[in-house]
Scaffold this active site. Structure first.
Site, mmCIF file in Angstrom:
data_model
loop_
_atom_site.group_PDB
_atom_site.id
_atom_site.type_symbol
_atom_site.label_atom_id
_atom_site.label_comp_id
_atom_site.label_asym_id
_atom_site.label_seq_id
_atom_site.Cartn_x
_atom_site.Cartn_y
_atom_site.Cartn_z
ATOM 1 N N ASP A 238 2.807 -40.055 2.364
ATOM 2 C CA ASP A 238 1.871 -39.105 2.973
ATOM 3 C C ASP A 238 0.563 -39.083 2.185
ATOM 4 O OD1 ASP A 238 0.898 -37.182 4.670
ATOM 5 O OD2 ASP A 238 2.460 -35.708 4.235
ATOM 6 N N GLY B 68 -5.844 -30.958 5.768
ATOM 7 C CA GLY B 68 -7.142 -31.246 6.372
ATOM 8 C C GLY B 68 -7.014 -31.662 7.828
ATOM 9 N N GLU C 18 4.510 -31.860 7.566
ATOM 10 C CA GLU C 18 4.431 -32.762 6.412
ATOM 11 C C GLU C 18 5.256 -32.211 5.255
ATOM 12 O OE1 GLU C 18 0.060 -34.857 6.881
ATOM 13 O OE2 GLU C 18 0.139 -32.852 6.043
HETATM 14 C C1 5RP Z 1 -3.102 -33.834 7.249
HETATM 15 C C2 5RP Z 1 -3.119 -34.165 5.799
HETATM 16 C C3 5RP Z 1 -3.574 -35.535 5.441
HETATM 17 O O1 5RP Z 1 -2.556 -36.166 4.748
HETATM 18 C C4 5RP Z 1 -4.796 -35.403 4.594
HETATM 19 O O2 5RP Z 1 -5.796 -34.742 5.343
HETATM 20 C C5 5RP Z 1 -5.323 -36.774 4.119
HETATM 21 O O3 5RP Z 1 -5.854 -37.476 5.197
HETATM 22 P P1 5RP Z 1 -6.707 -38.794 4.989
HETATM 23 O O4 5RP Z 1 -5.772 -39.846 4.468
HETATM 24 O O5 5RP Z 1 -7.258 -39.119 6.364
HETATM 25 O O6 5RP Z 1 -7.805 -38.497 4.005
HETATM 26 O O7 5RP Z 1 -2.796 -33.384 4.951
HETATM 27 O O8 5RP Z 1 -2.779 -32.494 7.431
#
Ligand code: 5RP
Length: 235
Positions: free
Chosen positions: A87, A108, A115
């Site tokens: 993740d 984000g 998750e």
């Molecule tokens: C989604 C998340 C994502 O893992 C986090 O925003 C990272 O995303 P990216 O790899 O596009 O920067 O927590 O809720």
């Protein structure tokens, strides 16, 4: 909030390095976001080459991508264990020796509830990131997923804790972001977060909070994609 920096090449290196850890016959948690997408694509390639794996997606986005690249899917309640979860993160505390070393800020993409469920259930949870995610301490707003009927009372409790909550607005829809679970998100600014574990416990205790984006003592490692390789942090 998502960071704006970070090259796609670095994200790709991190994602593909994590995908290389997926073993034959295993169950893998499939996180959400642009970095994890590289891992999902690499797992899909391995499946096409004969790897036997079942994936558990953490969002509508990761489910769609996993289906598109041919990863067989399953559900949390249909397996005895998750061997590995991969993740991304919006922030990763990179401060060896500090209590918060390895703590994450996620959400984000508003997918942090599923998750956390999947990442916490895995035997090993690997974070994939680029250097723009690494911080000495957490300071960005904390995403808090709330039941729609609870958003005002949760906002009041967040203010009681010293935070400044803002209902996350949608980009291409009037009104708020609605999560995959049908809930809303409050982005809660606490300034510099000295004790993420204590704040995590306080937020979890508020009625109406489904989940928040502080992931403390959950990650086993972070794979940081760089310009020319991958740095591994084991916790
Ligand atoms: C989604 C998340 C994502 O893992 C986090 O925003 C990272 O995303 P990216 O790899 O596009 O920067 O927590 O809720």
């Amino acid at each position: 909030m998502k960071t704006q920096g970070g090259s796609d090449a670095a994200k790709r290196r991190a994602g593909r390095r994590a995908a290389a850890d997926v073993e034959d016959g295993s169950v893998v948690g499939l996180g959400t976001g642009s970095t994890t997408a590289h891992a999902i694509e690499a797992v899909g390639e391995a499946v096409a080459d004969g790897l036997d794996v079942r994936g558990i997606p953490t969002s509508f986005q990761s489910r769609r991508l996993a289906l598109a690249v041919g990863i067989p899917l399953t559900d949390l309640d249909a397996v005895d264990r998750i061997d590995l979860a991969i993740d991304g993160a919006d922030r990763v505390v990179d401060a060896p020796g500090a209590d918060a070393h390895g703590a994450l800020l996620k959400g984000g993409g508003a997918a942090h509830a599923r998750e956390k469920l999947v990442d916490a259930a895995a035997d090993r949870f690997v974070v994939v990131a680029d250097p723009s995610k690494l911080v000495d301490a957490l300071g960005a707003p904390v995403p808090v997923e709330v039941l729609p009927a609870a958003h005002t009372v949760v906002a009041d409790r967040v203010r009681d804790l010293g935070g400044d909550p803002e209902l996350r607005a949608a980009d291409r829809k009037d009104g708020p972001v609605v999560t995959d679970n049908g809930n809303l998100v409050l982005d809660c600014d606490f300034g510099s977060i000295d004790d993420p574990a204590a704040l995590a416990a306080d937020l979890s205790a508020i009625p109406g909070v489904l989940e928040h984006g502080l992931f403390v003592d959950l990650a086993d490692a972070t794979y940081v994609g760089t310009d020319d390789g991958v740095e591994v942090r084991e916790y």
